[in-house]
Motif scaffolding. Structure first.
Motif, PDB file in Angstrom:
ATOM      1  N   ILE A 139     -32.171  12.037 -11.019  1.00  0.00           N
ATOM      2  CA  ILE A 139     -32.898  10.823  -9.954  1.00  0.00           C
ATOM      3  C   ILE A 139     -34.660  11.749 -10.004  1.00  0.00           C
ATOM      4  O   ILE A 139     -34.710  12.865  -9.216  1.00  0.00           O
ATOM      5  CB  ILE A 139     -32.148  11.727  -9.017  1.00  0.00           C
ATOM      6  N   LYS A 140     -35.350  10.315  -9.988  1.00  0.00           N
ATOM      7  CA  LYS A 140     -36.793  11.011  -9.302  1.00  0.00           C
ATOM      8  C   LYS A 140     -37.063  10.894  -7.861  1.00  0.00           C
ATOM      9  O   LYS A 140     -38.315  11.318  -8.053  1.00  0.00           O
ATOM     10  CB  LYS A 140     -37.805   9.769 -10.427  1.00  0.00           C
ATOM     11  N   SER A 141     -36.432  10.241  -7.396  1.00  0.00           N
ATOM     12  CA  SER A 141     -36.533   9.899  -5.775  1.00  0.00           C
ATOM     13  C   SER A 141     -35.685   9.038  -5.656  1.00  0.00           C
ATOM     14  O   SER A 141     -35.125   8.580  -5.789  1.00  0.00           O
ATOM     15  CB  SER A 141     -38.410   8.929  -5.716  1.00  0.00           C
ATOM     16  N   TYR A 142     -34.778  10.111  -3.948  1.00  0.00           N
ATOM     17  CA  TYR A 142     -34.259   9.154  -3.457  1.00  0.00           C
ATOM     18  C   TYR A 142     -34.211   9.468  -2.001  1.00  0.00           C
ATOM     19  O   TYR A 142     -35.374  10.512  -1.485  1.00  0.00           O
ATOM     20  CB  TYR A 142     -32.478   9.946  -3.841  1.00  0.00           C
ATOM     21  N   GLY A 143     -33.213   7.958  -1.266  1.00  0.00           N
ATOM     22  CA  GLY A 143     -33.808   8.931   0.234  1.00  0.00           C
ATOM     23  C   GLY A 143     -31.543   9.158   0.945  1.00  0.00           C
ATOM     24  O   GLY A 143     -31.256   7.742   0.079  1.00  0.00           O
ATOM     25  N   CYS A 144     -31.955   9.784   2.301  1.00  0.00           N
ATOM     26  CA  CYS A 144     -30.757   9.326   2.357  1.00  0.00           C
ATOM     27  C   CYS A 144     -30.546   9.390   4.126  1.00  0.00           C
ATOM     28  O   CYS A 144     -31.528   9.990   4.464  1.00  0.00           O
ATOM     29  CB  CYS A 144     -29.714  10.304   1.918  1.00  0.00           C
ATOM     30  N   ALA A 145     -29.362   9.664   5.075  1.00  0.00           N
ATOM     31  CA  ALA A 145     -29.095  10.189   5.878  1.00  0.00           C
ATOM     32  C   ALA A 145     -28.276  11.022   5.615  1.00  0.00           C
ATOM     33  O   ALA A 145     -27.405  11.249   5.077  1.00  0.00           O
ATOM     34  CB  ALA A 145     -28.957   8.780   6.984  1.00  0.00           C
ATOM     35  N   ILE A 146     -28.456  12.056   7.127  1.00  0.00           N
ATOM     36  CA  ILE A 146     -27.832  12.848   7.203  1.00  0.00           C
ATOM     37  C   ILE A 146     -27.811  13.497   7.807  1.00  0.00           C
ATOM     38  O   ILE A 146     -28.415  13.636   9.060  1.00  0.00           O
ATOM     39  CB  ILE A 146     -28.559  14.440   6.670  1.00  0.00           C
ATOM     40  N   TYR A 147     -25.845  13.639   8.685  1.00  0.00           N
ATOM     41  CA  TYR A 147     -25.473  14.849   9.985  1.00  0.00           C
ATOM     42  C   TYR A 147     -25.539  16.775   9.412  1.00  0.00           C
ATOM     43  O   TYR A 147     -24.674  16.568   8.617  1.00  0.00           O
ATOM     44  CB  TYR A 147     -24.536  14.047  10.141  1.00  0.00           C
ATOM     45  N   ALA A 323     -19.451   9.002  -7.523  1.00  0.00           N
ATOM     46  CA  ALA A 323     -20.387   8.203  -8.081  1.00  0.00           C
ATOM     47  C   ALA A 323     -20.578   7.150  -6.010  1.00  0.00           C
ATOM     48  O   ALA A 323     -19.661   6.707  -6.319  1.00  0.00           O
ATOM     49  CB  ALA A 323     -19.627   7.914  -8.565  1.00  0.00           C
ATOM     50  N   VAL A 324     -21.880   7.020  -6.532  1.00  0.00           N
ATOM     51  CA  VAL A 324     -22.721   6.541  -5.908  1.00  0.00           C
ATOM     52  C   VAL A 324     -23.335   5.422  -6.525  1.00  0.00           C
ATOM     53  O   VAL A 324     -23.510   4.556  -5.565  1.00  0.00           O
ATOM     54  CB  VAL A 324     -23.659   7.075  -4.637  1.00  0.00           C
ATOM     55  N   GLN A 325     -23.383   5.066  -7.738  1.00  0.00           N
ATOM     56  CA  GLN A 325     -24.380   3.941  -8.073  1.00  0.00           C
ATOM     57  C   GLN A 325     -24.167   3.990  -9.678  1.00  0.00           C
ATOM     58  O   GLN A 325     -24.541   4.999 -10.872  1.00  0.00           O
ATOM     59  CB  GLN A 325     -26.017   3.798  -7.697  1.00  0.00           C
ATOM     60  N   ASP A 326     -22.951   3.691 -10.533  1.00  0.00           N
ATOM     61  CA  ASP A 326     -23.130   3.164 -11.126  1.00  0.00           C
ATOM     62  C   ASP A 326     -22.028   4.671 -12.086  1.00  0.00           C
ATOM     63  O   ASP A 326     -21.736   5.429 -11.264  1.00  0.00           O
ATOM     64  CB  ASP A 326     -23.807   2.742 -12.613  1.00  0.00           C
ATOM     65  N   SER A 327     -23.258   5.322 -12.425  1.00  0.00           N
ATOM     66  CA  SER A 327     -22.932   6.767 -13.194  1.00  0.00           C
ATOM     67  C   SER A 327     -24.122   8.097 -12.046  1.00  0.00           C
ATOM     68  O   SER A 327     -23.741   9.199 -12.868  1.00  0.00           O
ATOM     69  CB  SER A 327     -23.032   6.893 -14.683  1.00  0.00           C
TER      70      SER A 327
END
Length: 830
Positions: A139-147, A323-327
């Motif tokens: 994974i080169k870059s990602y964003g997400c929400a975290i609690y 698995a959040v996106q394909d593989s």
């Protein structure tokens, strides 16, 4: 403004934080075969990155729009279940029971001995290790929400202390149990390979007594077992070897427990444990997806017995991937469970992170990753209870809800005028013993104004120049609503031996805490150490003078006026500048008192360059009375400077790279009668706490400089060094020497000094059973100095440290001749 609205939008949608007329609550309780709640089980929607976690009572809650959803229920050690849920126009409740996961070995392995099971585990682990770097860099870059949620509880306390009112202060029940601390935060988190992160904390809530360690921000819970070394800040000075590190077989024993098939995937359960004590390794279970050879989940434990932990006795780390996106698999939750015992108080707690709405290959605007790893919204801690009821993804337990209500009620009372007046009177109470060592502080009830009186051990002193003396000093500071701070520190000093009175005042004005912009001015007169980097404090010099006839510190008098300015020019570039005009006068010994007369030891002259044997009442010439107009400037470069932006200002974090400081000092002659005339430049490169994996951390400092003009140079203008004389020393600064005299090596020309120190943090002694319990840290180091008049001074030392206590043994050489050797000790007082 749009930059902040976007992450807020993602958080609200990802976690369904904002209920609307089209959304309905899906809730339920997850239990095991014995109808016991399964705490912190993951519940998420298939083919999405929207999920949550059950609370300690096994209860979960979703806000969902009408539609059909396939919910996946999962927890380590239980069989994963998928259940279809239809949301119409009303709330739904789905209780669920998870079955124990059954892991079976194949027939060949079952009929074999243990070594075959170990061989099977080794084959699997080698395949996982072979793909470690691929998954690490996938994974080169990602964003997400975290609690992030944190809870610390006291589970028992000594009965004797409960009777003394401790239970009331800590809000405990009759058995010494209760919640000490709760926290929860909502953040938008962004990552870019290889190591750039940025978090924006939208909401934060804290109740109770802040614990000694905290993992409230998302990056604190950024566990990645695909790295070779796993670090937990504050838990240990060393890292821990990942079970799938490239050299993991050197540290771990493995055993294949068995296999199971879940939703078409074969999952291998492998137990692991350290090969020996002190190996900085985990014990527990790791679950692997066959074929992909990736981590499915982990359930790993660290213990004080094996790993020599700080603050806690055990730490359990649980992490689940989906698995959040394909593989592409990413963590949906991570949890740190800990427990410990301190002075009879037993405590336990956890920090839990829930990840949602992953977005990959996020293209951020240039300059987005600017070193700011965390920005806390100015209104983050002002969210009310209604907001949290609607937005928190994990429902509170009954105990947690009661605790919040109780502490909110207490907080309301604590904001009342009578309470604040009572609190102010209590905390400003003058106590003799703390004042002697730490001083006395008085603050206003809103904490915007404070008065600090310096401690008694810095007030009454003795030295051979001034005799018995009094040094009265205080500091007053006030902060305005716009965070501007004004501070003023007056001081008066009188020596009864030389009957000389001095008074001065220092003032500063910090007008921008977000870039450290500050003006300062100093004026008056004072008795000053000839070594401008410092020698011994008034307290220690008093003791060494009266008890052992060692009057180490040499003084002169300065009447001065100084002004300066400091500012961060850009992230990682700090400028300091000051201009000082001073009249400087040589001083002489006037008092020769002592408590214990040391044999064969007499007081020495106040002239540090006087030859050995010079009588204490020496009046030899060191420098004439003169004036100096001096400009001091420095620019400090901190590469890859990381920082946190709080509503109250900017907090700088240690860099992973060395810092570079360029200093320039010039004395102007002929202006206002100034006599000093020279130009000095120096270059400093240093770094503290360079982590070396399992072998602790290192620190180094290299400093060089020269006077490229020196038409009129006086002793206090020389380049001085942080030397040490006497048995005690201060090791808190990497640029200090163990045995170097304070003044004899001061340089009027070119010099080069270098320092290196390594703290093994128990990596060596940790392997010796009866010594391991002492948690000693082993230290080695070398110091070096060369200059034109004193060539090749060097020191080497070894030491042991525990908390603030440290003992070193070292040896020093001047050229090829042994100079000095012996022990040096430090016990926290400088």
């Amino acid at each position: 403004m749009k930059r902040f609205l976007l992450p807020i939008f993602f958080i609200i949608n990802a976690l369904a934080f904002k209920a609307s007329a089209q959304q309905y609550v899906l809730s339920g309780r997850i239990t095991d075969a014995k109808n016991q709640p399964i705490s912190f089980a993951s519940v998420y929607i298939r083919n999405s990155t929207y999920g949550t976690t059950t609370n300690e009572e096994g209860i979960y809650k979703f806000n969902l729009s009408p539609g059909t959803y396939d919910l996946i229920y999962r927890y380590v050690g239980y069989r994963e279940r998928v259940q279809r849920v239809v949301i119409n126009d009303k709330e739904e409740r789905r209780d669920l029971q998870l079955e124990d996961e059954t892991f079976q070995l194949n027939t060949v392995t079952l009929a074999s001995d243990k070594r075959n099971a170990d061989t099977a585990a080794a084959i699997i682990l080698r395949k996982v290790i072979a793909k470690r770097e691929y998954y690490l860099n996938e994974i080169k870059s990602y964003g997400c929400a975290i609690y992030v949620k944190g809870v610390q509880k006291l589970i028992s306390a000594p009965k004797s202390l409960l009777k003394s009112g401790v239970s009331t202060v800590l809000d405990l029940d009759s058995n010494g149990r209760g919640i000490l601390y709760q926290s929860e935060t909502l953040s938008s988190f962004n990552y870019q390979s290889p190591d750039k992160v940025k978090e924006e904390m939208i909401a934060s809530r804290v109740a109770g007594i802040t614990p000694t360690f905290s993992y409230n921000k998302a990056s604190d819970l950024g566990a990645n077992f695909y790295n070779n070394i796993f670090t937990i800040e504050g838990l240990s000075s060393n890292g821990f070897v990942s079970p799938i590190a490239h050299n993991a077989f050197k540290y771990y024993n493995y055993k294949l427990v068995g296999k199971t098939v879940t939703n078409g995937r074969t999952i291998d359960k492998i137990s692991l444990w350290p090969k020996g004590l002190g190996d900085h390794a985990f014990e527990g279970d790791i679950y692997i997806v066959e074929g992909d050879w990736r981590i499915y989940s982990v359930n790993l434990r660290l213990t004080n017995r094996t790993n020599k932990l700080n603050l806690v006795d055990t730490m359990l780390i649980s992490q689940q991937y989906v698995a959040v996106q394909d593989s592409t698999w990413m963590p949906v939750s991570i949890q740190y469970d800990y427990s410990g015992k301190v002075f009879g108080f037993k405590f336990q707690g956890y920090y839990l992170g829930v990840y949602n709405n992953y977005r990959f290959n996020v293209q951020q605007k240039p300059g987005f990753f600017n070193g700011e790893i965390l920005k806390i919204d100015t209104i983050a801690n002002t969210k009310n209870e209604d907001y949290w009821v609607k937005t928190r993804p994990i429902p509170l337990t009954q105990q947690e809800a009661r605790d919040y209500q109780k502490k909110d009620s207490i907080a309301a009372v604590q904001k009342s005028g009578p309470y604040l007046d009572s609190l102010q009177k209590s905390k400003n109470q003058f106590l003799i013993l703390p004042y002697i060592v730490f001083g006395f502080t008085s603050t206003s009830r809103d904490n915007k104004d404070s008065l600090y009186v310096f401690p008694f051990n810095q007030t009454l002193f003795y030295n051979t120049v001034e005799g018995v003396g009094v040094n009265l000093k205080a500091r007053y500071s006030t902060t305005s609503d716009d965070l501007k701070t004004f501070s003023i520190s007056p001081a008066i000093r009188y020596g009864f031996g030389n009957k000389l009175f001095n008074a001065n005042v220092q003032a500063s004005y910090l007008y921008n805490p977000f870039n450290a912009s500050q003006f300062f001015i100093n004026a008056g007169s004072d008795v000053i150490d000839l070594n401008n980097v410092g020698t011994r404090s008034l307290f220690f010099n008093t003791l060494s003078t009266l008890l052992s006839n060692n009057n180490y510190v040499k003084y002169y008098r300065s009447e001065f006026l100084s002004g300066g300015y400091r500012r961060e020019l850009s992230n990682g570039i700090m400028f300091n500048g000051s201009l000082t005009y001073a009249r400087r006068t040589q001083m002489y010994n006037n008092s020769y008192n002592h408590i214990f007369k040391a044999k064969n030891r007499e007081y020495t002259s106040n002239n540090p360059l006087a030859p050995p044997g010079t009588p204490a009442d020496d009046r030899s010439f060191l420098f004439p009375q003169h004036e100096a107009l001096t400009l001091n400037t420095s620019v400090k470069f901190t590469f890859d400077q990381k920082y946190i932006t709080r509503p109250t200002g900017k907090v700088y974090l240690p860099s992973a790279y060395p810092t570079l400081t360029v200093n320039y000092r010039k004395a102007f002659s002929g202006i206002l009668g100034a006599d000093a005339d020279y130009d000095f430049v120096s270059l400093d490169i240093s770094q503290d706490k360079i982590r070396t994996g399992l072998l602790g951390y290192s620190a180094f400092k290299v400093n060089t400089g020269t006077f490229f003009t020196k038409k009129a140079l006086y002793f206090m203008d020389y380049n001085h060094f942080l030397g040490n004389q006497g048995t005690t020393f201060d090791p808190t600064y990497i640029g200090s020497f163990h045995f170097l005299p304070f003044y004899q090596f001061s340089a009027p020309s070119f010099y080069l000094e270098a320092h290196y120190q390594h703290n093994f943090a128990g990596a060596l002694l940790n392997r010796i059973g009866f010594i391991r319990k002492l948690k000693l840290e082993e230290i080695i180091g070398v110091n070096y100095l060369t200059e034109r008049s004193n060539m090749n001074y060097s020191e080497a030392y070894v030491g042991l440290q525990r908390f603030v206590f440290r003992v070193d043994y070292g040896i020093s050489y001047a050229g090829n001749s042994k100079y000095m050797q012996g022990f040096r000790i430090f016990y926290g007082i400088r």
